[in-house]
Design an enzyme around this catalytic site. Structure first.
Site, PDB file in Angstrom:
ATOM      1  N   CYS A 161      86.462  -4.577  31.325  1.00 51.98           N
ATOM      2  CA  CYS A 161      85.508  -3.760  30.567  1.00 51.98           C
ATOM      3  C   CYS A 161      84.475  -4.688  29.927  1.00 51.98           C
ATOM      4  CB  CYS A 161      86.237  -2.930  29.523  1.00 51.98           C
ATOM      5  SG  CYS A 161      87.367  -1.716  30.234  1.00 51.98           S
ATOM      6  N   ASN A 183      82.973   1.192  27.671  1.00 49.76           N
ATOM      7  CA  ASN A 183      83.699   1.097  26.400  1.00 49.76           C
ATOM      8  C   ASN A 183      84.184   2.467  25.956  1.00 49.76           C
ATOM      9  OD1 ASN A 183      82.937  -1.044  23.515  1.00 49.76           O
ATOM     10  ND2 ASN A 183      84.419  -1.330  25.129  1.00 49.76           N
ATOM     11  N   ASN A 192      87.365  -4.539  20.711  1.00 47.13           N
ATOM     12  CA  ASN A 192      86.493  -5.496  21.383  1.00 47.13           C
ATOM     13  C   ASN A 192      85.447  -6.081  20.453  1.00 47.13           C
ATOM     14  OD1 ASN A 192      86.459  -3.463  24.405  1.00 47.13           O
ATOM     15  ND2 ASN A 192      87.894  -5.069  23.802  1.00 47.13           N
ATOM     16  N   HIS A 222      81.425   5.807  26.136  1.00 45.69           N
ATOM     17  CA  HIS A 222      82.021   7.134  26.299  1.00 45.69           C
ATOM     18  C   HIS A 222      83.108   7.463  25.276  1.00 45.69           C
ATOM     19  CE1 HIS A 222      84.446   4.397  28.887  1.00 45.69           C
ATOM     20  NE2 HIS A 222      85.465   5.103  28.396  1.00 45.69           N
ATOM     21  N   VAL A 223      83.336   8.765  25.162  1.00 47.99           N
ATOM     22  CA  VAL A 223      84.399   9.326  24.333  1.00 47.99           C
ATOM     23  C   VAL A 223      85.225  10.253  25.220  1.00 47.99           C
ATOM     24  CG1 VAL A 223      84.867  11.003  22.509  1.00 47.99           C
ATOM     25  CG2 VAL A 223      83.204   9.183  22.112  1.00 47.99           C
ATOM     26  N   TYR A 224      86.532  10.056  25.213  1.00 46.02           N
ATOM     27  CA  TYR A 224      87.405  10.974  25.951  1.00 46.02           C
ATOM     28  C   TYR A 224      87.492  12.307  25.210  1.00 46.02           C
ATOM     29  CZ  TYR A 224      88.881   7.324  29.156  1.00 46.02           C
ATOM     30  OH  TYR A 224      88.890   6.355  30.130  1.00 46.02           O
TER      31      TYR A 224
END
Length: 279
Positions: A161, A183, A192, A222-224
């Site tokens: 990543c 990320n 990180n 991104h956001v899950y």
């Protein structure tokens, strides 16, 4: 409010309000709990900048900062891909990607440990080459480390990543720019951003430079979807002043640092929030 809290919340709000869903795709990532597709909302190309007047760590939730440092030492100091070595430190964040041989394949520390740079008639790895060049050729614009090796991507349990660092020495200060292809903002980003700032401070100490600017670039930010509710809770929480990171000033060799050489002083934070892992 810390520099990190402010920038982090701004990015999270942007993703939730303006992010693009990947639900139209059959995504690679699956929820570890039930194996169903783990979808995201994402935006492209975000940058976080820090002047290093404070250590960048979230205060709206507890960040396992010692675990982050242990992972950093595993990758950058031990140059290891062996998950069992990380387990011996009490860290299990890579267990889901451990292969039958106990490693994560040719990823992360494996790449840093490859002796592929020529220095004074012998081959050295990327870390040793970087340390030498920062001390002996500070004006170079080639202070780069790279974990994205196309020859080895198919042999990695997970492609990196955070994949690149670029270092600048200007007016006696060591600046660092980090690049992440992807990320996960709930879990990956807080780790990180903190750990690569720790790396900058470690290398500045052993090379004799003052701290310069710290820049963290994200490609796919991104956001899950299962993280959104808790992230909304997190953004509404009280924010605290940044803690102080103490690093043992007696350590002058990069390879002599241990996790005991770091202390996070006056770290005030919100309660821990649980975010499900996507693999």
């Amino acid at each position: 409010m810390t520099q990190f809290d402010k920038q982090y919340n701004s990015i999270i709000k942007d993703i939730i309000n303006n992010g693009i869903s990947d639900e139209e795709f059959d995504v690679r990532t699956k929820w570890d709990s039930d194996g169903t597709p783990a979808h995201t909302l994402s935006v492209m190309s975000k940058q976080m900048r820090f002047d290093n007047s404070e250590v960048p760590i979230l205060t709206t939730k507890k960040v396992a900062w010692k675990t982050a440092i242990k992972e950093l030492l595993w990758i950058w100091q031990l140059k290891s891909n062996d998950v069992t070595e990380l387990n011996k430190m009490g860290v299990h964040i890579w267990d889901q990607w451990k292969q039958e041989d106990g490693t994560i394949g040719h990823a992360y520390g494996f790449q840093l440990g490859k002796k592929n740079r020529s220095l004074n008639g012998e081959k050295v790895d990327q870390v040793d080459y970087l340390l030498h060049q920062l001390k002996n050729n500070p004006s170079s614009r080639r202070h780069i480390t790279m974990l994205w090796n196309p020859d080895d991507l198919d042999a990695m349990a997970l492609t990196p990543c955070v994949y690149e660092t670029q270092w600048y020495v200007k007016q006696g200060k060591l600046h660092l720019e980090v690049r992440a292809r992807s990320n996960d903002m709930a879990l990956g980003n807080p780790f990180n951003v903190f750990q690569y700032n720790v790396l900058q401070r470690m290398i500045a100490q052993v090379t004799g430079y003052e701290l310069g600017e710290y820049i963290f670039n994200i490609g796919d930010c991104h956001v899950y979807t299962r993280h959104i509710d808790n992230l909304k809770i997190q953004m509404e929480r009280e924010q605290f002043e940044a803690p102080e990171l103490w690093i043992n000033p007696e350590v002058k060799d990069f390879y002599n640092f241990t996790v005991d050489d770091f202390k996070l002083i006056n770290y005030k934070h919100g309660d821990k929030l649980l975010f499900e892992v996507a693999v």
